[in-house]
Design an enzyme around this catalytic site. Structure first.
Site, PDB file in Angstrom:
ATOM      1  CE  LYS A   9      -2.318   1.792   3.671  1.00  0.00           C
ATOM      2  NZ  LYS A   9      -3.389   1.994   4.664  1.00  0.00           N
ATOM      3  CB  SER A  25      -0.784   2.637 -16.705  1.00  0.00           C
ATOM      4  OG  SER A  25      -0.061   3.737 -17.207  1.00  0.00           O
ATOM      5  CB  THR A  57      -5.026   1.259 -13.468  1.00  0.00           C
ATOM      6  OG1 THR A  57      -4.348   1.460 -14.710  1.00  0.00           O
ATOM      7  CG2 THR A  57      -4.278   1.919 -12.335  1.00  0.00           C
ATOM      8  CE1 TYR A  58       0.123  -0.381 -17.657  1.00  0.00           C
ATOM      9  CE2 TYR A  58      -2.211  -0.878 -17.942  1.00  0.00           C
ATOM     10  CZ  TYR A  58      -1.025  -0.338 -18.419  1.00  0.00           C
ATOM     11  OH  TYR A  58      -0.995   0.244 -19.653  1.00  0.00           O
ATOM     12  N   GLY A  73      -5.025   7.854 -18.945  1.00  0.00           N
ATOM     13  CA  GLY A  73      -6.136   7.251 -19.662  1.00  0.00           C
ATOM     14  C   GLY A  73      -7.476   7.612 -19.061  1.00  0.00           C
TER      15      GLY A  73
END
Length: 127
Positions: A9, A25, A57-58, A73
């Site tokens: 985290k 992303s 997301t990544y 995005g």
């Protein structure tokens, strides 16, 4: 049996940019990724403290020491510069290993630098 358990985290990182034109992303300073034990392209859940939006997301690696936290995005509609985000990754942990599992919790300073890395957090009495 396996369980989805918090593995990392990054707590209350501030958005420095929202880029709607990018393909997708979350760009984070490489030092934050390293401190949290995250790798590029790892899936994360993102919780916006300021407006309540949540999205998955990544992560992609930003320049080390830049303090970058850029929401890219479509998710750029869900966060604005200055918003505080909680970025979490989860892992499948075997039940037999749960007692030994410790998440990496990264606290940031006002410039999105690593202030502290912890392996646990406790609920407060008021909760």
């Amino acid at each position: 049996m396996t369980r989805h358990i918090l593995s990392a985290k990054i707590h209350r990182v501030r958005v420095t940019e929202a880029n709607l034109a990018y393909e997708g992303s979350l760009t984070l300073d490489a030092a934050l990724l390293e401190a949290a034990g995250l790798v590029p392209y790892e899936r994360v859940e993102v919780y916006n403290v300021d407006n309540g939006h949540r999205f998955a997301t990544y992560v992609i690696q930003g320049r080390r020491g830049s303090g970058t936290c850029c929401v890219n995005g479509a998710a750029a509609h869900l966060a604005a510069p200055g918003n505080r985000l909680i970025v979490c990754a989860y892992a499948l942990v075997e039940a037999a290993r749960l007692a030994d599992h410790r998440p990496r919790i990264v606290l940031v300073d006002a410039r999105n630098g690593v202030r502290e890395v912890k392996e646990a957090e406790a609920a407060r009495e008021a909760c």
